[in-house]
Design an enzyme around this catalytic site. Structure first.
Site, PDB file in Angstrom:
ATOM      1  CE  LYS A 100    -160.235   4.266  55.717  1.00 15.85           C
ATOM      2  NZ  LYS A 100    -159.241   3.322  56.424  1.00 15.85           N
ATOM      3  CE1 TYR A 106    -162.936   3.409  52.809  1.00 17.32           C
ATOM      4  CE2 TYR A 106    -163.231   5.893  52.931  1.00 17.32           C
ATOM      5  CZ  TYR A 106    -162.570   4.854  52.759  1.00 17.32           C
ATOM      6  OH  TYR A 106    -161.021   4.749  52.145  1.00 17.32           O
ATOM      7  N   GLY A 110    -151.920  -5.056  54.561  1.00 15.93           N
ATOM      8  CA  GLY A 110    -152.378  -4.274  53.900  1.00 15.93           C
ATOM      9  C   GLY A 110    -151.123  -4.134  53.310  1.00 15.93           C
ATOM     10  CB  ALA A 111    -147.725  -4.617  53.838  1.00 16.52           C
ATOM     11  CB  SER A 112    -150.471  -7.693  49.394  1.00 20.70           C
ATOM     12  OG  SER A 112    -152.163  -6.971  49.711  1.00 20.70           O
ATOM     13  CB  SER A 128    -160.742   8.265  53.858  1.00 21.49           C
ATOM     14  OG  SER A 128    -161.229   8.632  53.338  1.00 21.49           O
TER      15      SER A 128
END
Lengths: 253, 77
Positions: free
Chosen positions: A160, A156, A15-17, A143
């Site tokens: 998590k 979600y 998720g480095a973008s 989260s």
């Protein structure tokens, strides 16, 4: 040596973008670590790379839901970097879905990237000769939703909370190999994605979010600081825990 | 498109009575914040567009929601 110095450490960041993944990659590079930037959008990964310091970082553009490519992924990273010292899994999907519209397909999509991809990454990361036997660190990104209920967050929150559960057992399993496993649980951080959401909200609705965080909302660099610490040797006695970074969100009843 | 939208709204509201474009949201017994959230989520899943609370400031009727979706879809093209 400076506090949280990451010299000689090779870190994988998914998720480095954008957002937290980008901020963490940039900080790790400033702390002298070498980063393998993983994401789907190669142009965005290039942009992250352009913001980083130091040399030797690599980009791997891959769909993390295609688990069949992990063997190739880890082969490519270790061929370039040698042994690895850190794995941070930021890649994830958050869908706001009231249970009435939470169909199994949507839940499956969230589980695939938020949970299954993390466990599969860990499986490859912890293979013989991949992590440095002197020590390595894994950070999962949970989260506040894992512990604090909110309408439409059921799916979600499940993914998590499952991550946090996985972290506890993984920490026990990996401790003899000096691999620490932790999760972080951010509150509302002003990432590009959340700023886009903010633009669709009324002032009143956005103020409500801010008011739930006594210190206000966070910046990606706030989270990056914590992740860099967990990756560093200074965190050598921390494993199997979830650290909240939420401007006081969880402190409220 | 109209029929698809009305079906979606009926599913969200679990409403047995017919829904008309002129119906005021305030007068629909089943309409509440969770119904609004459900509809926003469904529209996002179905059409890939985001309706935010800012949009809802100008939405009073069922037809207004439809127009909002239509406008966003047109802007996307």
């Amino acid at each position: 040596m400076n506090f949280c110095d990451l010299t000689g450490k090779n870190i994988l960041v998914t998720g480095a973008s954008s957002g937290l993944g980008r901020a963490t990659s940039v900080l790790v590079s400033k702390l002298n670590g070498r980063v393998c930037l993983i994401g789907r959008n190669e142009a965005a990964l290039d942009e992250t790379l352009s913001m980083m310091e130091g040399a030797g970082h690599i980009i791997i553009s891959i769909d993390l839901c295609d688990y069949s490519r992990y063997d190739w992924l880890f082969g490519a990273v270790t061929a370039e970097f040698g042994m690895l010292h850190g794995l941070v899994h930021f890649a994830g999907v958050r869908k706001t879905l009231p249970v009435k519209v939470l169909k199994t397909e949507s839940l499956k999509q969230m589980l695939e990237i938020n949970l299954n991809a993390f466990l599969e990454l860990v499986r490859y990361f912890t293979r013989k000769h991949v992590p440095d036997p002197e020590g390595a660190a894994i950070v999962a990104v949970s989260s506040v939703s894992a512990l604090r209920g909110a309408p439409a967050m059921t799916g979600y929150a499940c993914t998590k909370a499952a991550l946090d559960g996985a972290v506890r057992s993984l920490a026990c399993e990996m401790a003899p190999r000096k691999i620490r496993v932790n999760s972080i649980a951010p509150g509302h951080v002003e990432t590009e994605m959340n700023v886009a959401v903010k633009n669709t909200l009324s002032v009143e609705a956005y103020n409500q979010i801010i008011q739930t965080h006594p210190l206000g909302t966070g910046q990606p660099t706030d989270v990056a600081n914590l992740v860099a610490f967990l990756l560093s040797d200074e965190a050598r006695w921390i494993t199997g825990t979830t650290i909240f970074i939420d401007g006081g969100f969880m402190a409220r009843s | 498109m109209e029929a698809r939208f009305i079906n979606m709204l009926c599913e969200v509201l679990e409403r047995d009575l017919p829904i008309d474009f002129d119906d005021s949201l305030d007068e629909l017994q089943e309409w509440d914040s969770l119904a609004a959230l459900s509809l926003i989520s469904m529209v996002d899943e179905e059409y890939g567009i985001n309706i935010g609370s800012k949009d809802f400031e100008n939405i009073n009727t069922v037809g207004d929601i439809y127009k909002c979706i239509q406008t966003k879809l047109d802007h996307r093209q």
